[in-house]
Design a protein around this motif. Structure first.
Motif, PDB file in Angstrom:
ATOM      1  N   LEU A 109      -0.404   7.291  -0.342  1.00  0.00           N
ATOM      2  CA  LEU A 109       0.532   8.207  -0.998  1.00  0.00           C
ATOM      3  C   LEU A 109       1.479   8.806   0.033  1.00  0.00           C
ATOM      4  O   LEU A 109       2.681   8.941  -0.236  1.00  0.00           O
ATOM      5  CB  LEU A 109      -0.233   9.315  -1.726  1.00  0.00           C
ATOM      6  CG  LEU A 109       0.612  10.456  -2.291  1.00  0.00           C
ATOM      7  CD1 LEU A 109       1.635   9.932  -3.302  1.00  0.00           C
ATOM      8  CD2 LEU A 109      -0.274  11.522  -2.932  1.00  0.00           C
ATOM      9  N   GLY A 110       0.958   9.151   1.201  1.00  0.00           N
ATOM     10  CA  GLY A 110       1.818   9.683   2.251  1.00  0.00           C
ATOM     11  C   GLY A 110       2.895   8.696   2.644  1.00  0.00           C
ATOM     12  O   GLY A 110       4.066   9.066   2.825  1.00  0.00           O
ATOM     13  N   TRP A 111       2.511   7.433   2.750  1.00  0.00           N
ATOM     14  CA  TRP A 111       3.497   6.401   3.078  1.00  0.00           C
ATOM     15  C   TRP A 111       4.555   6.295   1.984  1.00  0.00           C
ATOM     16  O   TRP A 111       5.751   6.164   2.279  1.00  0.00           O
ATOM     17  CB  TRP A 111       2.795   5.049   3.263  1.00  0.00           C
ATOM     18  CG  TRP A 111       3.755   3.942   3.563  1.00  0.00           C
ATOM     19  CD1 TRP A 111       4.255   3.603   4.791  1.00  0.00           C
ATOM     20  CD2 TRP A 111       4.363   3.064   2.610  1.00  0.00           C
ATOM     21  NE1 TRP A 111       5.140   2.559   4.656  1.00  0.00           N
ATOM     22  CE2 TRP A 111       5.226   2.205   3.330  1.00  0.00           C
ATOM     23  CE3 TRP A 111       4.262   2.914   1.229  1.00  0.00           C
ATOM     24  CZ2 TRP A 111       5.975   1.205   2.705  1.00  0.00           C
ATOM     25  CZ3 TRP A 111       5.016   1.924   0.607  1.00  0.00           C
ATOM     26  CH2 TRP A 111       5.859   1.085   1.343  1.00  0.00           C
ATOM     27  N   LEU A 112       4.144   6.363   0.732  1.00  0.00           N
ATOM     28  CA  LEU A 112       5.097   6.324  -0.384  1.00  0.00           C
ATOM     29  C   LEU A 112       6.092   7.480  -0.290  1.00  0.00           C
ATOM     30  O   LEU A 112       7.294   7.294  -0.479  1.00  0.00           O
ATOM     31  CB  LEU A 112       4.350   6.393  -1.719  1.00  0.00           C
ATOM     32  CG  LEU A 112       3.527   5.177  -2.132  1.00  0.00           C
ATOM     33  CD1 LEU A 112       2.653   5.525  -3.337  1.00  0.00           C
ATOM     34  CD2 LEU A 112       4.426   3.980  -2.459  1.00  0.00           C
ATOM     35  N   ASN A 200      -4.520   8.953  12.633  1.00  0.00           N
ATOM     36  CA  ASN A 200      -4.965   7.861  11.765  1.00  0.00           C
ATOM     37  C   ASN A 200      -3.881   7.485  10.761  1.00  0.00           C
ATOM     38  O   ASN A 200      -3.634   6.299  10.494  1.00  0.00           O
ATOM     39  CB  ASN A 200      -6.241   8.247  11.033  1.00  0.00           C
ATOM     40  CG  ASN A 200      -7.460   8.144  11.913  1.00  0.00           C
ATOM     41  OD1 ASN A 200      -7.467   7.422  12.913  1.00  0.00           O
ATOM     42  ND2 ASN A 200      -8.510   8.874  11.562  1.00  0.00           N
ATOM     43  N   TYR A 201      -3.244   8.491  10.201  1.00  0.00           N
ATOM     44  CA  TYR A 201      -2.192   8.219   9.216  1.00  0.00           C
ATOM     45  C   TYR A 201      -1.043   7.432   9.830  1.00  0.00           C
ATOM     46  O   TYR A 201      -0.577   6.439   9.249  1.00  0.00           O
ATOM     47  CB  TYR A 201      -1.656   9.525   8.620  1.00  0.00           C
ATOM     48  CG  TYR A 201      -0.401   9.312   7.810  1.00  0.00           C
ATOM     49  CD1 TYR A 201      -0.439   8.633   6.589  1.00  0.00           C
ATOM     50  CD2 TYR A 201       0.850   9.739   8.289  1.00  0.00           C
ATOM     51  CE1 TYR A 201       0.724   8.417   5.857  1.00  0.00           C
ATOM     52  CE2 TYR A 201       2.005   9.516   7.558  1.00  0.00           C
ATOM     53  CZ  TYR A 201       1.940   8.854   6.349  1.00  0.00           C
ATOM     54  OH  TYR A 201       3.088   8.617   5.624  1.00  0.00           O
ATOM     55  N   GLU A 202      -0.580   7.826  11.013  1.00  0.00           N
ATOM     56  CA  GLU A 202       0.555   7.158  11.635  1.00  0.00           C
ATOM     57  C   GLU A 202       0.211   5.724  12.024  1.00  0.00           C
ATOM     58  O   GLU A 202       1.062   4.830  11.938  1.00  0.00           O
ATOM     59  CB  GLU A 202       1.025   7.941  12.873  1.00  0.00           C
ATOM     60  CG  GLU A 202       1.643   9.294  12.553  1.00  0.00           C
ATOM     61  CD  GLU A 202       2.940   9.184  11.748  1.00  0.00           C
ATOM     62  OE1 GLU A 202       3.566   8.103  11.785  1.00  0.00           O
ATOM     63  OE2 GLU A 202       3.314  10.170  11.088  1.00  0.00           O
ATOM     64  N   ARG A 203      -1.009   5.471  12.439  1.00  0.00           N
ATOM     65  CA  ARG A 203      -1.421   4.100  12.765  1.00  0.00           C
ATOM     66  C   ARG A 203      -1.365   3.217  11.515  1.00  0.00           C
ATOM     67  O   ARG A 203      -0.833   2.101  11.558  1.00  0.00           O
ATOM     68  CB  ARG A 203      -2.845   4.095  13.330  1.00  0.00           C
ATOM     69  CG  ARG A 203      -2.996   4.661  14.719  1.00  0.00           C
ATOM     70  CD  ARG A 203      -4.430   4.515  15.185  1.00  0.00           C
ATOM     71  NE  ARG A 203      -4.767   3.115  15.428  1.00  0.00           N
ATOM     72  CZ  ARG A 203      -6.015   2.659  15.504  1.00  0.00           C
ATOM     73  NH1 ARG A 203      -7.041   3.477  15.316  1.00  0.00           N
ATOM     74  NH2 ARG A 203      -6.238   1.382  15.749  1.00  0.00           N
ATOM     75  N   LEU A 204      -1.892   3.731  10.422  1.00  0.00           N
ATOM     76  CA  LEU A 204      -1.876   2.959   9.185  1.00  0.00           C
ATOM     77  C   LEU A 204      -0.460   2.810   8.649  1.00  0.00           C
ATOM     78  O   LEU A 204      -0.091   1.754   8.113  1.00  0.00           O
ATOM     79  CB  LEU A 204      -2.773   3.633   8.146  1.00  0.00           C
ATOM     80  CG  LEU A 204      -3.004   2.863   6.844  1.00  0.00           C
ATOM     81  CD1 LEU A 204      -3.647   1.507   7.118  1.00  0.00           C
ATOM     82  CD2 LEU A 204      -3.891   3.677   5.893  1.00  0.00           C
ATOM     83  N   ASN A 209       4.263  -0.358   6.934  1.00  0.00           N
ATOM     84  CA  ASN A 209       5.688  -0.637   7.112  1.00  0.00           C
ATOM     85  C   ASN A 209       5.934  -2.126   7.342  1.00  0.00           C
ATOM     86  O   ASN A 209       6.870  -2.711   6.769  1.00  0.00           O
ATOM     87  CB  ASN A 209       6.238   0.158   8.299  1.00  0.00           C
ATOM     88  CG  ASN A 209       6.487   1.619   7.966  1.00  0.00           C
ATOM     89  OD1 ASN A 209       6.629   1.984   6.806  1.00  0.00           O
ATOM     90  ND2 ASN A 209       6.532   2.454   8.994  1.00  0.00           N
ATOM     91  N   LYS A 210       5.105  -2.735   8.159  1.00  0.00           N
ATOM     92  CA  LYS A 210       5.256  -4.168   8.437  1.00  0.00           C
ATOM     93  C   LYS A 210       4.997  -4.992   7.184  1.00  0.00           C
ATOM     94  O   LYS A 210       5.717  -5.969   6.908  1.00  0.00           O
ATOM     95  CB  LYS A 210       4.300  -4.582   9.555  1.00  0.00           C
ATOM     96  CG  LYS A 210       4.668  -4.012  10.922  1.00  0.00           C
ATOM     97  CD  LYS A 210       3.683  -4.456  11.989  1.00  0.00           C
ATOM     98  CE  LYS A 210       4.066  -3.881  13.353  1.00  0.00           C
ATOM     99  NZ  LYS A 210       3.088  -4.274  14.404  1.00  0.00           N
TER     100      LYS A 210
END
Length: 228
Positions: A109-112, A200-204, A209-210
């Motif tokens: 959800l954060g990525w969205l 952890n969030y930024e790694r995922l 993104n890729k």
């Protein structure tokens, strides 16, 4: 005793499925990549259920729907993204707290949110919490628990987001579970022990993104070949 109907209108696919179950009708309906609802309507007995189903189907036909063969797909069956307890709980030990379940879906959800792929309704309903997340004052799993009771629905995501997320988050064939495990599970006994922190969030996020970039490239390639 299953009837499936579809209608194409203004570039969208509307669908409706009615099936007899336990003297009632199971109903699944929605719009591909926008929303999907599931309900059950009790009718008392089989005869009433059959009559009610007939009326529902006739009503949809009057609306322009056409009866077609039913083939279950992600688009016509998934309403909730994070069925983590039913899909993953068998393989991994149970979480120590309800919030532990939200990390898996909350990070997505954060990525969205960071990529502006949430729905307008979700943005309008939870604007304050979204801004708090963007300022990194609350984590995405916290937002998921606070605003959504820990549940990410199809209708919370925009059309492009759902087109990407449905196959990517699929427990049967998607890569999100694999990415989550590969990046965050090292040294942890199970998925529920992954810490809710920005590292952890930024790694995922980088991995997602890729995946999204590859998906967009493949989508563009398919669209190009349709021109020929």
């Amino acid at each position: 005793m299953l009837t499936y109907l579809v209608k194409e209108s203004e570039g969208k696919t509307y669908h409706f499925k009615a099936s007899i179950y336990n003297n009632g009708i199971d109903i699944i309906q929605g719009v591909f990549y926008h929303w999907l609802s599931k309900s059950w309507e009790g009718c008392g007995n089989l005869e009433n259920a059959l009559l009610r189903k007939k009326k529902l189907v006739e009503g949809k036909i009057r609306e322009g729907y056409k009866i077609t063969d039913y083939l279950e797909t992600l688009e016509n069956s998934v309403d909730v993204y994070n069925r983590i307890k039913s899909h993953i709980g068998i393989e991994y030990s149970k979480p120590s707290a309800e919030s532990d379940c939200s990390i898996y879906t909350g990070f997505f959800l954060g990525w969205l949110i960071d990529n502006e792929l949430i729905s307008n309704t979700f943005r309008s309903d939870h604007n304050y919490e979204i801004e708090q997340f963007k300022k990194r004052k609350i984590t995405a799993p916290t937002l998921l628990d606070t605003c959504c009771d820990g549940i990410l629905m199809l209708e919370d995501v925009c059309e492009v987001g759902n087109r990407f997320a449905l196959p990517y988050l699929s427990f049967d064939s998607g890569n999100y579970l694999n990415d989550f495990k590969a990046l965050l599970l090292a040294g942890k006994p199970n998925l529920y022990k992954v810490a809710d922190n920005w590292y952890n969030y930024e790694r995922l996020k980088i991995a997602i993104n890729k995946r999204f970039e590859n998906w967009e490239t493949q989508k563009a390639a398919r669209a190009f070949w349709k021109l020929w």
